[in-house]
Design a protein around this motif. Structure first.
Motif, mmCIF file in Angstrom:
data_model
loop_
_atom_site.group_PDB
_atom_site.id
_atom_site.type_symbol
_atom_site.label_atom_id
_atom_site.label_comp_id
_atom_site.label_asym_id
_atom_site.label_seq_id
_atom_site.Cartn_x
_atom_site.Cartn_y
_atom_site.Cartn_z
ATOM 1 N N THR A 19 0.821 -1.216 0.000
ATOM 2 C CA THR A 19 0.000 0.000 0.000
ATOM 3 C C THR A 19 0.858 1.270 0.000
ATOM 4 O OG1 THR A 19 -0.217 -0.270 2.394
ATOM 5 C CG2 THR A 19 -2.053 -1.025 1.059
ATOM 6 N N ARG A 20 2.185 1.117 -0.073
ATOM 7 C CA ARG A 20 3.072 2.293 -0.081
ATOM 8 C C ARG A 20 4.124 2.183 -1.182
ATOM 9 N NH1 ARG A 20 1.283 1.195 4.745
ATOM 10 N NH2 ARG A 20 0.746 2.832 6.235
ATOM 11 N N GLY A 150 -0.717 7.033 -11.447
ATOM 12 C CA GLY A 150 -0.257 7.843 -10.330
ATOM 13 C C GLY A 150 -0.193 7.052 -9.034
ATOM 14 N N ALA A 151 -1.186 6.197 -8.817
ATOM 15 C CA ALA A 151 -1.207 5.390 -7.592
ATOM 16 C C ALA A 151 0.010 4.459 -7.538
ATOM 17 C CB ALA A 151 -2.503 4.576 -7.504
ATOM 18 N N GLY B 111 -6.473 15.223 -6.456
ATOM 19 C CA GLY B 111 -5.403 14.771 -7.340
ATOM 20 C C GLY B 111 -4.417 13.833 -6.678
ATOM 21 N N GLN B 112 -4.688 13.452 -5.431
ATOM 22 C CA GLN B 112 -3.781 12.511 -4.753
ATOM 23 C C GLN B 112 -4.383 11.112 -4.771
ATOM 24 O OE1 GLN B 112 -2.495 13.930 -0.849
ATOM 25 N NE2 GLN B 112 -2.551 16.007 -1.639
ATOM 26 N N PRO B 113 -3.861 10.234 -5.629
ATOM 27 C CA PRO B 113 -4.463 8.900 -5.736
ATOM 28 C C PRO B 113 -4.552 8.161 -4.409
ATOM 29 C CG PRO B 113 -2.920 9.268 -7.533
ATOM 30 C CD PRO B 113 -2.768 10.431 -6.601
ATOM 31 N N ALA B 114 -3.511 8.260 -3.581
ATOM 32 C CA ALA B 114 -3.534 7.512 -2.318
ATOM 33 C C ALA B 114 -4.638 8.041 -1.396
ATOM 34 C CB ALA B 114 -2.174 7.597 -1.622
#
Lengths: 276, 276
Positions: A19-20, A150-151, B111-114
């Motif tokens: 997850t990171r 992006g993820a 805009g932050q996928p996480a």
């Protein structure tokens, strides 16, 4: 802090790392988290590394030294990538996708989060070694692909709009010529969405001559930012090479021909494996 | 088939389960995959289950019998959920988000996928028990949230467009009144995007009076489909209750007031914990 048995620790560390992606995690983080010696943590990481790499699921990079740690780099192995690209080509060839005008219905594929995540992982594999600050796409259909990419790369996504929106604040707008129709369009990006000098990975679902992507490249110029790479899910092969505006990009599939009358769609793998 | 030690098997099974949420995996799949006895697989799953549940990361549901197996249900634990919602409120309160007209700039967060994936996991937690066939949103800003939710629930995403696009084929269009401005808009959904009788989870980034979401509800009526739930990231608290078009929804944050002059934004947790 919690004391865990090695078996439980392995499960937790695997989950923690998956997850990171692309984040450096100091060994002390794990050592403190589990109240274990660094040497035990290192042994655990060696097991995880071996499984990830055997599975073609990604790499565990270990950096030694005081500022060191471990980083999970998601990568899709060659075999899985081939399988994914073949599956993509097969699905795109289904004759009932043909729409009036020879367009292809793809929203069902683009609407599958797990499928998009796999495509994103492929782009993350292709661009893992490059210095990139963010992923960019223009609304609408490329958005899930950009987020999936992006993820996997742990990067923010910058979204170019077709119109200037009140919720974006001051924005920079440009006009661009869409290559396939030679028609003029506008795209717009919020001033605060992109820092100067950013290195940007452009992602989109479809590219014909490349006019839309060239528009994004021009927009980057307005922000003094630069292109770090271009990834498209499907490129059209029905473009004369002198019409093509872009040379350097990664595509997963090539749409060779759409025969609306004969109800046949010819799709081949993109340049992912062959490069450009 | 590969023979793996228990330690390596645990890493692989963890990875396998995490990437296949809401999918029933027969024990024989694991037994064959690793050449292990079902009893060993069951022991492994018990370890994984304990770690997942201790971490507040989700549940492993075991179904006994011939058609049985194991299913990973992603869930965010209460503590993590609280932390996420507090973080969301804190970020939304940053005074430099205020735009002319009292609008709030949120594109950096969206805009932050996480960050989106965490919000998606919260919605997946809230709606885990419901029978849902797909997630729906209208372009543009709710898209990452809808995909994040769809990924966690293993559901496809259906995307409503503002205009009818050539790449969508025949479509159903409706007009709707956006509650906050009482202005008339159009939204459009491809005929083939949604099966009749589908149960649909509607997700969006922002809701004021609920006109846009009511538009999607009306559109569902055209497809003989029904609403299975509504989730919004931020709801506006500046709406009189008689103006609110929807009663049954889950929100993660409530925008209480925006004081453009005093540069203050007041944000509180949404109804996620309190319910409606």
């Amino acid at each position: 802090m919690k004391k865990l048995k090695r078996s439980a620790r392995l499960v937790e560390m695997t989950q923690y790392l998956l997850t990171r992606p692309h984040q450096l995690i100091p060994l002390t983080t794990f050592a403190q988290r589990y109240g274990a010696a660094k040497s035990s943590i290192s042994e655990d990481l060696a097991i995880i590394k071996e499984v990830f790499e055997d599975e073609g699921n990604g790499e565990l990079q270990t950096l030694a030294g005081a500022a060191g740690g471990v980083k999970y780099i998601p990568k899709m192995g060659r075999e899985q990538a081939l399988q994914f690209i073949n599956q993509l080509c097969e699905k795109l060839s289904e004759p009932d996708r043909i729409l009036p005008g020879g367009y292809l219905y793809m929203s069902d594929l683009l609407g599958q989060p797990a499928f998009m995540n796999e495509a994103g992982k492929l782009f993350a594999t292709a661009f893992a070694g490059r210095a990139i600050d963010c992923v960019m796409t223009v609304e609408t259909k490329g958005i899930p692909l950009a987020y999936a990419t992006g993820a996997e790369l742990n990067l923010p996504v910058v979204l170019v709009r077709r119109d200037h929106q009140v919720t974006e604040g001051s924005a920079v707008s440009i006009n661009y010529v869409s290559g396939s129709h030679k028609s003029l369009h506008t795209m717009s990006l919020s001033r605060r969405a992109l820092k100067e000098k950013s290195r940007v990975l452009i992602v989109d679902d479809f590219m014909k001559a490349g006019g839309t992507i060239q528009g994004m490249v021009d927009l980057l110029g307005e922000f003094d930012a630069e292109v770090a790479g271009v990834g498209v899910l499907v490129e059209s092969g029905e473009v004369e090479s002198e019409q093509r505006l872009l040379e350097d990009y990664v595509s997963l599939a090539t749409l060779r021909a759409v025969d609306a009358k004969g109800k046949e769609i010819s799709v081949a793998p993109g340049n992912y494996f062959t490069g450009k």
